[in-house]
Motif scaffolding. Structure first.
Motif, PDB file in Angstrom:
ATOM      1  N   ARG A 103      29.013  42.597  50.186  1.00  0.00           N
ATOM      2  CA  ARG A 103      29.505  41.330  50.723  1.00  0.00           C
ATOM      3  C   ARG A 103      28.423  40.641  51.546  1.00  0.00           C
ATOM      4  O   ARG A 103      27.593  41.298  52.173  1.00  0.00           O
ATOM      5  N   ALA A 104      28.459  39.314  51.549  1.00  0.00           N
ATOM      6  CA  ALA A 104      27.573  38.536  52.408  1.00  0.00           C
ATOM      7  C   ALA A 104      28.137  38.532  53.823  1.00  0.00           C
ATOM      8  O   ALA A 104      29.351  38.438  54.029  1.00  0.00           O
ATOM      9  N   ALA A 105      27.269  38.641  54.809  1.00  0.00           N
ATOM     10  CA  ALA A 105      27.701  38.606  56.211  1.00  0.00           C
ATOM     11  C   ALA A 105      28.377  37.272  56.510  1.00  0.00           C
ATOM     12  O   ALA A 105      28.055  36.244  55.904  1.00  0.00           O
ATOM     13  N   ALA A 106      29.320  37.290  57.460  1.00  0.00           N
ATOM     14  CA  ALA A 106      30.127  36.099  57.722  1.00  0.00           C
ATOM     15  C   ALA A 106      29.884  35.467  59.091  1.00  0.00           C
ATOM     16  O   ALA A 106      30.312  34.341  59.323  1.00  0.00           O
ATOM     17  N   LEU A 107      29.185  36.159  59.995  1.00  0.00           N
ATOM     18  CA  LEU A 107      29.144  35.708  61.387  1.00  0.00           C
ATOM     19  C   LEU A 107      27.875  34.967  61.778  1.00  0.00           C
ATOM     20  O   LEU A 107      27.788  34.422  62.877  1.00  0.00           O
ATOM     21  N   GLY A 108      26.875  34.942  60.897  1.00  0.00           N
ATOM     22  CA  GLY A 108      25.673  34.175  61.181  1.00  0.00           C
ATOM     23  C   GLY A 108      24.936  34.657  62.407  1.00  0.00           C
ATOM     24  O   GLY A 108      24.941  35.845  62.749  1.00  0.00           O
ATOM     25  N   GLU A 109      24.308  33.711  63.110  1.00  0.00           N
ATOM     26  CA  GLU A 109      23.444  34.072  64.235  1.00  0.00           C
ATOM     27  C   GLU A 109      24.219  34.598  65.442  1.00  0.00           C
ATOM     28  O   GLU A 109      23.626  35.184  66.347  1.00  0.00           O
ATOM     29  N   ALA A 110      25.534  34.418  65.458  1.00  0.00           N
ATOM     30  CA  ALA A 110      26.336  34.916  66.582  1.00  0.00           C
ATOM     31  C   ALA A 110      26.668  36.399  66.447  1.00  0.00           C
ATOM     32  O   ALA A 110      27.253  36.983  67.367  1.00  0.00           O
ATOM     33  N   ALA A 111      26.285  37.036  65.335  1.00  0.00           N
ATOM     34  CA  ALA A 111      26.732  38.403  65.071  1.00  0.00           C
ATOM     35  C   ALA A 111      26.279  39.384  66.146  1.00  0.00           C
ATOM     36  O   ALA A 111      27.058  40.236  66.584  1.00  0.00           O
ATOM     37  N   GLY A 112      25.023  39.310  66.574  1.00  0.00           N
ATOM     38  CA  GLY A 112      24.540  40.252  67.582  1.00  0.00           C
ATOM     39  C   GLY A 112      25.296  40.128  68.893  1.00  0.00           C
ATOM     40  O   GLY A 112      25.651  41.130  69.523  1.00  0.00           O
ATOM     41  N   GLY A 141      27.870  42.981  77.271  1.00  0.00           N
ATOM     42  CA  GLY A 141      27.139  43.684  76.231  1.00  0.00           C
ATOM     43  C   GLY A 141      25.879  42.917  75.894  1.00  0.00           C
ATOM     44  O   GLY A 141      25.882  41.686  75.872  1.00  0.00           O
ATOM     45  N   VAL A 142      24.807  43.636  75.630  1.00  0.00           N
ATOM     46  CA  VAL A 142      23.515  43.003  75.384  1.00  0.00           C
ATOM     47  C   VAL A 142      22.865  43.620  74.149  1.00  0.00           C
ATOM     48  O   VAL A 142      22.804  44.850  74.023  1.00  0.00           O
ATOM     49  N   GLY A 143      22.394  42.777  73.247  1.00  0.00           N
ATOM     50  CA  GLY A 143      21.632  43.223  72.095  1.00  0.00           C
ATOM     51  C   GLY A 143      20.161  42.922  72.285  1.00  0.00           C
ATOM     52  O   GLY A 143      19.793  41.851  72.787  1.00  0.00           O
ATOM     53  N   VAL A 144      19.294  43.855  71.894  1.00  0.00           N
ATOM     54  CA  VAL A 144      17.857  43.682  72.008  1.00  0.00           C
ATOM     55  C   VAL A 144      17.196  44.128  70.708  1.00  0.00           C
ATOM     56  O   VAL A 144      17.789  44.836  69.901  1.00  0.00           O
ATOM     57  N   VAL A 145      15.969  43.718  70.518  1.00  0.00           N
ATOM     58  CA  VAL A 145      15.218  44.073  69.321  1.00  0.00           C
ATOM     59  C   VAL A 145      14.624  45.469  69.460  1.00  0.00           C
ATOM     60  O   VAL A 145      14.146  45.844  70.526  1.00  0.00           O
ATOM     61  N   HIS A 201      13.248  38.173  60.519  1.00  0.00           N
ATOM     62  CA  HIS A 201      11.815  38.309  60.804  1.00  0.00           C
ATOM     63  C   HIS A 201      11.416  39.777  60.747  1.00  0.00           C
ATOM     64  O   HIS A 201      10.267  40.099  60.454  1.00  0.00           O
ATOM     65  N   GLY A 202      12.344  40.651  61.027  1.00  0.00           N
ATOM     66  CA  GLY A 202      12.221  42.074  60.763  1.00  0.00           C
ATOM     67  C   GLY A 202      13.362  42.475  59.847  1.00  0.00           C
ATOM     68  O   GLY A 202      14.242  41.669  59.517  1.00  0.00           O
ATOM     69  N   VAL A 203      13.364  43.716  59.411  1.00  0.00           N
ATOM     70  CA  VAL A 203      14.458  44.230  58.581  1.00  0.00           C
ATOM     71  C   VAL A 203      15.059  45.433  59.293  1.00  0.00           C
ATOM     72  O   VAL A 203      14.342  46.361  59.684  1.00  0.00           O
ATOM     73  N   GLY A 204      16.341  45.390  59.490  1.00  0.00           N
ATOM     74  CA  GLY A 204      17.020  46.495  60.164  1.00  0.00           C
ATOM     75  C   GLY A 204      18.414  46.663  59.613  1.00  0.00           C
ATOM     76  O   GLY A 204      18.830  45.966  58.687  1.00  0.00           O
ATOM     77  N   GLY A 205      19.149  47.590  60.195  1.00  0.00           N
ATOM     78  CA  GLY A 205      20.498  47.822  59.717  1.00  0.00           C
ATOM     79  C   GLY A 205      21.365  48.485  60.754  1.00  0.00           C
ATOM     80  O   GLY A 205      20.946  48.727  61.896  1.00  0.00           O
ATOM     81  N   GLY A 206      22.574  48.768  60.372  1.00  0.00           N
ATOM     82  CA  GLY A 206      23.523  49.431  61.253  1.00  0.00           C
ATOM     83  C   GLY A 206      24.574  50.127  60.434  1.00  0.00           C
ATOM     84  O   GLY A 206      24.844  49.751  59.287  1.00  0.00           O
ATOM     85  N   ARG A 211      22.168  46.707  65.012  1.00  0.00           N
ATOM     86  CA  ARG A 211      23.292  47.650  65.004  1.00  0.00           C
ATOM     87  C   ARG A 211      24.559  46.973  65.507  1.00  0.00           C
ATOM     88  O   ARG A 211      25.657  47.175  64.972  1.00  0.00           O
ATOM     89  N   LEU A 212      24.413  46.157  66.533  1.00  0.00           N
ATOM     90  CA  LEU A 212      25.574  45.458  67.075  1.00  0.00           C
ATOM     91  C   LEU A 212      26.124  44.450  66.072  1.00  0.00           C
ATOM     92  O   LEU A 212      27.343  44.237  66.001  1.00  0.00           O
ATOM     93  N   ALA A 213      25.250  43.822  65.293  1.00  0.00           N
ATOM     94  CA  ALA A 213      25.733  42.905  64.249  1.00  0.00           C
ATOM     95  C   ALA A 213      26.591  43.648  63.239  1.00  0.00           C
ATOM     96  O   ALA A 213      27.584  43.113  62.733  1.00  0.00           O
ATOM     97  N   ALA A 214      26.222  44.901  62.936  1.00  0.00           N
ATOM     98  CA  ALA A 214      27.045  45.714  62.042  1.00  0.00           C
ATOM     99  C   ALA A 214      28.436  45.921  62.630  1.00  0.00           C
ATOM    100  O   ALA A 214      29.453  45.800  61.927  1.00  0.00           O
TER     101      ALA A 214
END
Length: 438
Positions: free
Chosen positions: A404-413, A150-154, A266-271, A241-244
């Motif tokens: 809730r605050a996210a729990a997975l940090g930079e590994a979420a994507g 699986g791959v996440g991209v901006v 650096h950008g603002v997004g969601g999922g 989206r994948l972080a969601a």
């Protein structure tokens, strides 16, 4: 008299086995009672199917830890055999590559990250991802039966084949260090498409058909390159989206079926996760929370509009609003003793909460998760967001607010990219199918 291995009863049994395997692959460890509720199978049928899968080694039953045991008969947790295979996730963020690995029992094996310059080329990013993957588990990862990355991209990812117009061809043998159980192109998973979408970075400004077509082709090139490196199909989606999906699978909203996620980076997004499945939208544009208007008279946005949430709640916008801080770490360090920095966050939180309230009023999520580097500010950001959310929600919804605050940090994507593979295994069909690899 010979047995009919392809008769109606045999096909029905295979269907029941696939259903149980699909549920374990999607949800992770489940009790027999949970499996029964999710599958709808009778207790007798489920017992028969689970017994056969455990005896065959596809499923393992793990008794609860001593601290978790209660009165009565211990309840085993059923999961796919950890040795059946692993899935790899890669997140090509704007300024870093993140990778993670999880086995089919939903156990996280490891993760790794490396920063890079924002203008680093695609080939170099893929090489960096390959090196990081090789470092996980001493380079002995096995993709096994999952056979996918699986791959996440901006940026927005468009999965519609009519828009992309390309087909991935068989890309050759697997690379050393990442084994698969069969030659590429011969398994059901390998006959999935390598992925579709837009480039690893946001495309040039504008949204003409030609621009989107060029970006789609850029993603197709990235997918083919990754397929050549790893020898398995590649599934792509937007990394936010994948972080969601990751937060709903392993993180702050684990087990919640309806989740709204926003990332302030650096950008603002969601999922949006609906009914446990990732929602992409008809054209792959779901989750663009950063381009909801927060201030109609605000600053120009990279999308071509004015006053988008991204112009006030991104890292750059926050640092610009408090010029005495050179960067985000300096801004966060100043928060305890700097009233000006706290006022900036109060204003950012108010505008984020106002936008999220409008989205929550429309969609009604059970949990809202706030993530991204800016969320490291903690309660200094969460509190004003929560106040604005509560103020603008419908009165009937206010008691149900769960921020809730996210729990997975930079590994979420990267973890969300793995969840995508787990959802898109050969037995799963919730996620849109893609082009075939011949």
């Amino acid at each position: 008299m010979p047995h009919d291995h392809d008769g109606p009863l045999a096909r029905l049994r295979r269907g029941h086995e696939e259903l149980v395997l699909r549920l374990l692959r999607t949800h992770g460890p489940l009790s027999r009672g949970q499996l029964g509720r999710l599958s709808g199978l009778s207790r007798t049928t489920l017992y028969d199917i689970v017994t056969a899968l455990v005896d065959g080694g596809a499923v393992v039953a793990t008794p609860p830890a001593a601290a978790e045991r209660r009165r009565g008969r211990p309840v085993d947790a059923l999961s796919l055999h950890p040795g059946a295979g692993q899935a790899i996730g890669i997140d090509f963020a704007r300024r870093a590559v993140h990778v993670a690995a999880v086995n089919v029992a939903h156990e996280v094996i490891g993760s790794a990250s490396a920063p890079h310059a924002a203008d680093l080329g695609r080939e170099e990013r893929v090489a960096l991802a390959e090196r990081l993957v090789g470092e996980l588990a001493g380079g002995r990862l096995r993709l096994g039966a999952l056979s996918g990355i699986g791959v996440g991209v901006v940026g927005p990812v468009n999965e519609r084949r009519a828009a992309t117009g390309w087909t991935v061809q068989d890309a050759g043998p697997p690379r050393p260090g990442v084994a698969s159980p069969a030659a590429p192109g011969t398994t059901p998973a390998a006959r999935q498409a390598a992925g579709t979408g837009r480039g690893a970075e946001l495309p040039p400004q504008g949204d003409s058909f030609a621009t989107r077509r060029a970006a789609d082709e850029s993603h197709a090139d990235l997918a083919v390159l990754l397929r050549k490196r790893f020898g398995v199909p590649v599934l792509l989606d937007n990394n936010t989206r994948l972080a969601a999906l990751a937060e709903a699978t392993w993180g702050a909203a684990a087990g919640v079926q309806d989740v709204l996620y926003v990332r302030l980076s650096h950008g603002v997004g969601g999922g949006l996760v609906v009914g446990g499945a990732l929602h992409r939208g008809a054209h792959g544009l779901s989750g663009e929370l950063g381009h909801i208007t927060a201030d109609p008279d605000g600053r120009p946005c990279s999308c071509g509009k004015h006053g988008c949430l991204e112009t006030v709640a991104s890292i750059g916008a926050v640092v610009d609003a408090h010029p005495s801080a050179a960067d985000l770490p300096a801004f966060l360090a100043a928060l305890p003793d700097d009233p000006g920095a706290r006022r900036v966050l109060d204003d950012v939180g108010r505008q984020v909460g106002t936008v999220l309230a409008a989205v929550c009023n429309a969609l009604g999520p059970e949990v809202t998760v706030l993530g991204g580097e800016l969320a490291a500010a903690g309660r200094a950001l969460l509190d004003p967001v929560e106040r604005a959310l509560s103020a603008h929600l419908m009165p009937v919804s206010r008691p149900l607010l769960d921020l809730r605050a996210a729990a997975l940090g930079e590994a979420a994507g990267a973890l969300g990219a793995i969840a995508l593979v787990l959802h898109e295994s050969p037995l799963l069909t919730r996620y849109p199918a893609t082009e075939s690899v011949e």
